[in-house]
Write an enzyme that holds these catalytic residues in place. Structure first.
Site, mmCIF file in Angstrom:
data_model
loop_
_atom_site.group_PDB
_atom_site.id
_atom_site.type_symbol
_atom_site.label_atom_id
_atom_site.label_comp_id
_atom_site.label_asym_id
_atom_site.label_seq_id
_atom_site.Cartn_x
_atom_site.Cartn_y
_atom_site.Cartn_z
ATOM 1 C CE1 TYR A 155 47.026 38.766 47.433
ATOM 2 C CE2 TYR A 155 46.322 37.651 49.430
ATOM 3 C CZ TYR A 155 47.302 37.935 48.491
ATOM 4 O OH TYR A 155 48.551 37.406 48.619
ATOM 5 N N PRO A 168 51.133 36.029 41.067
ATOM 6 C CG PRO A 168 51.655 34.454 42.725
ATOM 7 C CD PRO A 168 50.579 35.420 42.289
ATOM 8 C CG HIS A 188 48.977 35.790 45.794
ATOM 9 N ND1 HIS A 188 49.080 34.703 46.638
ATOM 10 C CD2 HIS A 188 50.175 36.427 45.877
ATOM 11 C CE1 HIS A 188 50.272 34.695 47.202
ATOM 12 N NE2 HIS A 188 50.955 35.724 46.761
ATOM 13 C CB SER A 199 58.041 36.297 48.914
ATOM 14 O OG SER A 199 57.546 35.036 49.292
#
Length: 625
Positions: free
Chosen positions: A87, A100, A329, A541
């Site tokens: 990240y 997300p 995230h 996912s």
């Protein structure tokens, strides 16, 4: 140390530390994963680099020892490496590429008052959930599914306590995740409300008591009226947070030169969450459209500036009923987003809205508009940010697809793991579209361990490739056995990853330790195959929910797909994304191939052999707009 904080740390301390896998096993598994992805010539060079790395007395053994030493000294040997690599070092914009969204069922608001009452309930539920986190009274999660039948292993809860106490601050080379670990700080007694691309701070605690819903509604009404005042309107600074991280960091440094801007940024960093009151978009109300609007707000002309993407939680409430939660995230995984959002929905369904008892309205501090002083340089950067966001909006190709022919109950009756079965279907669908296998990422929770986040399940197995090839060959009569083999291989990969024996985190740790030691980069990490294996053209996912909602996100590479799926008893919901600018992808084509793959796999299960195989899908028959 506060008692509650000590209690949380004691709970975390009982979890085992993440193991460091054996070096030889990781290297062998890595070669097995890479082989289907590269040419024979390239694989020979890769095997030579791996053997050199793993030889007795070589660099691999030295770095492995250093990793084992690091494990003894830290709670989690990979966490900091992983957080930076996954990240904070990433320079892409947060919307679509990283953050997300959880999409709620579209609401039917009669008027603005209806919308504000709904928003007030969301805020009230959020404050209730935060109070549970502060008191450490949220029940500890336990492992479910694979490997959890014999005993219910407790899972690490650290991510939950970052839900309202984290903020991602931009940096020129890498971002910083700011986290108040106590999560019980009395300083976080305000939320920030975005309305008409303006930002307002709203105190949610008065005299040590949370505002009731009627009081929150009254404050939100004031904010809406203030946002209509064009004379006091401020520049749409939220647009800057939608830009690439380096671009936003450059603008942030300019903003920070002014004390007024520093004060506004501080308010945003310390808030509990951001509530985005969106204007109606007048778009079609398909799930695919809802997903896109949650991910990017529709761009500058819609609600793209009505966001602050650095904050961990954004509650989006549109006047047209488009509602959901957007998550930054780096602080947490999807399961925390799911649990929090399901709590909100249950809270809202559990009791009627209470608009009585607002006896303190006259005593409430009025909401305050966050001021900004924007130089001509910032104004220019805002224009550039708006243009780049609009390009991202045009580029995203989202297809939310409900596979209604069967769900996880049918798969369970075949004595197969639903997750593994769906992963094999994704492999088959991609193979039919492209005639090859590609590097695939499936997130695997490692929360069985202290400070555990995720590792990778590499779903592009040789067994999945063999099954995909068989499904295009009418002469192959071993389809049922090949399907069983592919599902078992996937389940085995999953078991290794969730027990701390995946290869991706291990290789990352070895690479980063070499860099810390200022060693020459081992050839294994500069080899082309390593780069190919980390370009995840399929990023997948499983995000299951118990209530009516779904998760979505974008691809992680320009020529890739994002595939989030939610298996339900009698159907499976997929959110498939790609980029229109890529000539190699089409979400519609992939969804068509995915549906066919799942139907053919059902036929294999029912009859032991497939129906007439689907021929390769021609991507170019799907016109991109």
């Amino acid at each position: 140390m506060p008692v509650l904080e000590k209690k949380a740390e004691q709970v975390g301390a009982v979890l085992p530390k993440l193991p460091v896998p054996g070096l030889r096993r990781t290297l062998d598994a890595y070669l097995a994963c890479v082989k289907p992805l590269v040419s024979e010539e390239r694989f020979r060079a890769t095997r030579a680099a791996v053997e050199e790395f793993g030889r007795a007395g070589g660099a691999g053994e030295l770095l492995q020892r250093k990793l084992l030493e690091r494990r003894e000294k830290t709670d989690n040997w990979v966490y900091d490496f992983w957080l930076q690599d996954m990240y904070l070092n990433n320079r892409l914009a947060l919307p679509v590429n990283s953050s997300p969204a959880m999409v709620l069922p579209k609401q039917s608001f009669r008027d603005r008052a209806d919308c504000l009452r709904f928003a007030a309930r969301l805020v009230s539920g959020t404050l209730e959930y935060k109070a549970m986190l502060d008191a450490r009274s949220v029940p500890v999660d336990h492992a479910r599914g694979l490997l959890s039948e014999a005993k219910l292993d407790p899972l690490c809860m650290e991510q939950y306590y970052r839900l309202f106490s984290s903020y991602r601050r931009p940096g020129l080379k890498h971002d910083t995740l700011l986290t108040d670990r106590s999560s019980a700080s009395p300083k976080s007694e305000h939320i920030v409300v975005a309305c008409n691309s303006q930002f307002f701070t709203l105190d949610v605690v008065l005299n040590s008591q949370k505002l009731c819903e009627a009081e929150i509604v009254a404050q939100l009404e004031k904010i809406c009226k203030m946002a209509e005042n064009a004379e006091e309107s401020q520049p749409p600074v939220g647009l800057l947070t939608s830009d690439g991280r380096t671009e936003w960091a450059q603008a942030w440094e300019v903003l920070m030169q002014d004390t007024v801007n520093r004060g506004s940024l501080d308010v945003l960093e310390r808030c509990v969450c951001v509530v985005c009151l969106d204007e109606p978009c007048r778009s079609e109300t398909t799930d695919s459209t809802l997903a896109q609007l949650l991910l990017h707000g529709g761009g500058r002309e819609k609600n793209g500036a009505n966001r602050w993407y650095d904050k961990s939680v954004q509650l989006v409430v549109g006047m047209d009923g488009v509602c959901g939660v957007v998550c930054e995230h780096s602080a947490l995984e999807g399961i925390v987003l799911v649990e929090f959002t399901e709590y909100l929905l249950k809270f809202m369904m559990g009791k009627p809205l209470n608009l009585s008892g607002a006896t303190r309205v006259k005593d409430l501090h009025p909401p305050r508009r966050l001021p900004w002083r924007c130089s001509s340089q910032i104004q220019s950067l805002l224009t550039s940010s708006a243009e780049r966001l609009q390009r991202l909006v045009r580029n995203l190709d989202m297809d939310v697809f409900k596979f209604a022919f069967y769900g996880k109950e049918f798969i369970k009756k075949q004595k197969m793991s639903p997750d593994a079965f769906i992963q094999v279907a994704l492999q088959l669908a991609f193979y039919r579209c492209n005639g090859r296998q590609v590097s695939t990422y499936e997130s695997a929770s490692i929360r069985r361990f202290r400070q555990g986040r995720v590792d990778n399940i590499r779903s592009a197995t040789p067994e999945a490739l063999a099954f995909a090839r068989a499904m295009t060959d009418e002469r192959d009569a071993e389809k049922k056995q090949l399907l069983l083999d592919a599902v078992k291989a996937q389940a085995d990969c999953t078991a290794l990853a969730i027990t701390g024996n995946g290869i991706d985190n291990h290789l990352l740790g070895l690479r980063e330790i070499a860099q810390e030691m200022k060693l020459e980069k081992p050839k294994i990490f500069s080899d082309e195959s390593y780069l190919v294996s980390n370009q995840f053209i399929l990023s997948t996912s499983q995000v299951p929910t118990n209530l009516e909602m779904f998760c979505c996100y974008g691809p992680v590479v320009p020529n890739g797909y994002g595939a989030c799926y939610n298996p339900q008893p009698s159907h499976i919901l997929f959110s498939v994304s790609s980029f229109r600018e890529s000539t190699e992808t089409s979400s519609a084509a992939f969804v068509k191939a995915l549906e066919a793959a799942l139907l053919d796999m059902r036929d294999v299960c029912d009859s032991g052999k497939a129906a007439t195989p689907l021929k390769n899908v021609n991507l170019f028959s799907y016109i991109k707009v």
